[in-house]
Each structure stands twice: as structure tokens, then as C-alpha cells.
Design an enzyme around this catalytic site. Structure first.
Site, mmCIF file in Angstrom:
data_model
loop_
_atom_site.group_PDB
_atom_site.id
_atom_site.type_symbol
_atom_site.label_atom_id
_atom_site.label_comp_id
_atom_site.label_asym_id
_atom_site.label_seq_id
_atom_site.Cartn_x
_atom_site.Cartn_y
_atom_site.Cartn_z
ATOM 1 N N TYR A 47 0.872 -1.175 0.000
ATOM 2 C CA TYR A 47 0.000 0.000 0.000
ATOM 3 C C TYR A 47 0.910 1.226 0.000
ATOM 4 O O TYR A 47 1.604 1.500 0.970
ATOM 5 C CB TYR A 47 -0.896 0.035 1.227
ATOM 6 C CG TYR A 47 -1.898 -1.082 1.346
ATOM 7 C CD1 TYR A 47 -2.276 -1.835 0.240
ATOM 8 C CD2 TYR A 47 -2.476 -1.396 2.564
ATOM 9 C CE1 TYR A 47 -3.198 -2.866 0.354
ATOM 10 C CE2 TYR A 47 -3.403 -2.416 2.690
ATOM 11 C CZ TYR A 47 -3.766 -3.154 1.588
ATOM 12 O OH TYR A 47 -4.672 -4.167 1.715
ATOM 13 N N PHE B 19 -13.249 -5.583 1.851
ATOM 14 C CA PHE B 19 -14.359 -4.916 1.173
ATOM 15 C C PHE B 19 -15.690 -5.172 1.889
ATOM 16 O O PHE B 19 -16.681 -5.537 1.262
ATOM 17 C CB PHE B 19 -14.456 -5.344 -0.289
ATOM 18 C CG PHE B 19 -13.294 -4.926 -1.145
ATOM 19 C CD1 PHE B 19 -12.479 -3.867 -0.773
ATOM 20 C CD2 PHE B 19 -12.999 -5.583 -2.325
ATOM 21 C CE1 PHE B 19 -11.409 -3.460 -1.561
ATOM 22 C CE2 PHE B 19 -11.923 -5.193 -3.127
ATOM 23 C CZ PHE B 19 -11.131 -4.124 -2.732
ATOM 24 N N PRO B 20 -15.732 -4.997 3.231
ATOM 25 C CA PRO B 20 -16.980 -5.250 3.964
ATOM 26 C C PRO B 20 -18.093 -4.295 3.575
ATOM 27 O O PRO B 20 -19.269 -4.600 3.786
ATOM 28 C CB PRO B 20 -16.569 -5.053 5.427
ATOM 29 C CG PRO B 20 -15.402 -4.113 5.375
ATOM 30 C CD PRO B 20 -14.664 -4.494 4.119
ATOM 31 N N LEU B 21 -17.729 -3.161 2.974
ATOM 32 C CA LEU B 21 -18.730 -2.194 2.524
ATOM 33 C C LEU B 21 -18.742 -2.061 1.009
ATOM 34 O O LEU B 21 -19.224 -1.085 0.454
ATOM 35 C CB LEU B 21 -18.481 -0.828 3.175
ATOM 36 C CG LEU B 21 -18.577 -0.825 4.707
ATOM 37 C CD1 LEU B 21 -18.235 0.553 5.259
ATOM 38 C CD2 LEU B 21 -19.953 -1.260 5.166
ATOM 39 N N GLY B 22 -18.160 -3.064 0.331
ATOM 40 C CA GLY B 22 -18.198 -3.079 -1.127
ATOM 41 C C GLY B 22 -16.917 -2.650 -1.800
ATOM 42 O O GLY B 22 -16.799 -2.711 -3.017
ATOM 43 N N GLY B 23 -15.943 -2.160 -1.029
ATOM 44 C CA GLY B 23 -14.670 -1.771 -1.633
ATOM 45 C C GLY B 23 -14.755 -0.425 -2.328
ATOM 46 O O GLY B 23 -15.343 0.527 -1.821
ATOM 47 N N LEU C 131 -21.496 -0.650 -1.393
ATOM 48 C CA LEU C 131 -22.635 -1.554 -1.470
ATOM 49 C C LEU C 131 -23.889 -0.828 -1.945
ATOM 50 O O LEU C 131 -24.192 0.272 -1.480
ATOM 51 C CB LEU C 131 -22.930 -2.151 -0.089
ATOM 52 C CG LEU C 131 -22.032 -3.258 0.449
ATOM 53 C CD1 LEU C 131 -22.493 -3.654 1.848
ATOM 54 C CD2 LEU C 131 -22.052 -4.456 -0.468
#
Length: 293
Positions: free
Chosen positions: A63, A214-218, A222
Site C-alpha cells: 500500500y 471490502f466489507p462495505l463493497g470496496g 454496497l
């Protein structure tokens, strides 16, 4: 600040960590490449997360590259005893910001030493092998024996305390476990992307942490009409409800939502306070699966 201990804890290696942690990917520039737009703001987010009780930070030396780990070191070193830093190896960045595989044992060894140097530690708490097979974007079958054995050797040398996997299939998890203990699996999973349901349950039986990336869609947040309606009815944001659903999904799930904003950090951590009924969470999950099918 939200009390993240409300969401409980789970073992990660030999330490018990709060189930809401922090993912450092967004601290670097756009696409996790280059320096942050505001260096002081990035340092502030890290310090505020630690002050709020976050004791699980996910990072990688690719990163930036190197920048995120250097920011973590500047903000938090010397690290609190209870903090678990989880990093990953298996990729590097092209000069144009492209993501390139670095899967050879020599690449993995180099990656571990890069992490040690930039984080400023003598041993890494947890190192995930980021598996790249096929197109590299999704888990795909292929032996990881040579790669995981190289990391297990570094563990025996004392440079790594615990090992994990990222972007792994169930078969690869079993293959790795025949080589060395696996303390966590980090795969793509959220309310809409549910391919790992069976793997999560199997890992829970073994007491192994599952960490959704990506718990919120990345990079693409989402999108679900059902989620939006339910969130409005309960007076919360859709993203907070999505995190709360993951916490309710299984006790071995550890969250690492990432942000470069202190406001978003506070909202993410506040998911620990929702405490919505389990039957309601199950209903939301079933409705969103039907919506997506």
C-alpha cells in the site's frame, strides 16, 4: 467515541482483539498508491482509532508502496502491547500503480523484510499470504505449499509470530493447515458477496478468525434497496447497518473497515452499538440475497 468492546472480542493469534478493527489501505493515495492527500489527517485517523480502543490494524507494505506502513510507524510506534498489526505479502506495485504478483518464495521473503523495516519491528504479529491464482481477483484453486512453507520457515526463524491467508479457497486453507497453524482468513465478503458462508462456519468451529475485506463493497460502495429501506427504518446509515450485519453473522468475523476520515472512522466504530436482534439481521441477509439473485 463509540465503545467498540460492545461488539465483543475474538482471538487473533495469542491476543484477544476487538471485533471492529481498522484497515489502513485508504491511508495512501488514490488506489492505495502514492502519498496521502493530507499526511497529518492520515496520522490523526490512526491515532484516533488507537485511542478508541482499536487493537487490530490491517496493512500491507505494497500500500503506497511502503507509505501506509511508514504512517503507522510514525503515528503509533512504539506500539501498545495489545495492538495486533496484520500485514500481507504476495504482490508489489508497478511504477504506474498497477498491482503485480510477487508469489515466488524469494518475493515473499523480501516482502516480509520490507514490512519489518517500515513498521519498525523485529517480528510481525500476523502475516497473510495474499494468494494470486488465475486472474488474481478472486480465490482460485492451486497449490500454495511452496509459498506457505516459505513463510512458515520465517515463522520458525522468529520473524513472524502467526500466519494467515488472503484470497483463499477452502482447499487452500486445509493445505496451509497441514504446514503450519492458520490464525485468520481474509477474503472478500459482505452482505451482497456471500460466497464464503460455508467457509466462515467451518472456521468458526475451529476458532479461526475470518476477516472480510471490502466489507462495505470496496471501491464501489454496497448498493441495495433492501439495505437502504431497513437503514431508514432504524435511523442509521446503510453502511453502519451493513457492518452490524457482519458482526451478527458469526462471532469469528473481525471487521477492518478502512477510511482516511475521522468522521467515517467514528461512524464505522459506532456499528458496535447497534445491537439489533439476530432474527432481524437474518431476515435482512435473506432479503438482500433474494434481491441480488
Amino acid at each position: 467515541m463509540s465503545n467498540i468492546s460492545n461488539a465483543g472480542t475474538h482471538l487473533l493469534g495469542e491476543k484477544s482483539v476487538a471485533r471492529i478493527g481498522y484497515g489502513a489501505m485508504q491511508l495512501a493515495g488514490r488506489g492505495a498508491f502514492g502519498p496521502p492527500k493530507d499526511r497529518e489527517a492520515a496520522l490523526t485517523v490512526l491515532r484516533e482509532a488507537e485511542a478508541a480502543g482499536v487493537n487490530h490494524i490491517d496493512t500491507a507494505d505494497f500500500y503506497g508502496p511502503h507509505i501506509t506502513n511508514q504512517l503507522i510507524r510514525e503515528a503509533l510506534h512504539p506500539y501498545p502491547d495489545e495492538l495486533v498489526l496484520v500485514t500481507k505479502v504476495g504482490a508489489f506495485r508497478g511504477t504506474d500503480g498497477s498491482w503485480l504478483p510477487a508469489q515466488a518464495p524469494t518475493d515473499l521473503v523480501r516482502g516480509v523484510h520490507d514490512n519489518l523495516r517500515n513498521l519498525g519491528v523485529d517480528a510481525l504479529d500476523v502475516v497473510n499470504l495474499r494468494i494470486i491464482e488465475g486472474n488474481g481477483m478472486a480465490p482460485a484453486e492451486g497449490s500454495i505449499e511452496e509459498r506457505f512453507t516459505a513463510l512458515a520457515e520465517l515463522q520458525r526463524q522468529g520473524l513472524i509470530r502467526h500466519l494467515g491467508l488472503s484470497n483463499a479457497t477452502a482447499n487452500q486453507v486445509e493445505e496451509a493447515q497441514r504446514i503450519a497453524p492458520v490464525v485468520c482468513v481474509q477474503n472478500h465478503y459482505n452482505l451482497v458477496h456471500r460466497a464464503d458462508d460455508a467457509l466462515i462456519d467451518k472456521l468458526a468451529e475451529q476458532g479461526i478468525a475470518y476477516v472480510p475485506f471490502f466489507p462495505l463493497g470496496g471501491f464501489n460502495q454496497l448498493q441495495s434497496e433492501t439495505l437502504s429501506v431497513e437503514a431508514r427504518q432504524h435511523g442509521v446509515s446503510p453502511m453502519k447497518l451493513a457492518l452490524a450485519w457482519l458482526l451478527a453473522r458469526s462471532p469469528n468475523i473481525l471487521l477492518i473497515p478502512g477510511t482516511s476520515s475521522t468522521a467515517h472512522l467514528r461512524e464505522n466504530l459506532a456499528a458496535a452499538l447497534l445491537g439489533l436482534p439476530q432474527d432481524m439481521m437474518s431476515r435482512i441477509g435473506e432479503a438482500i440475497q433474494q434481491e441480488a439473485s
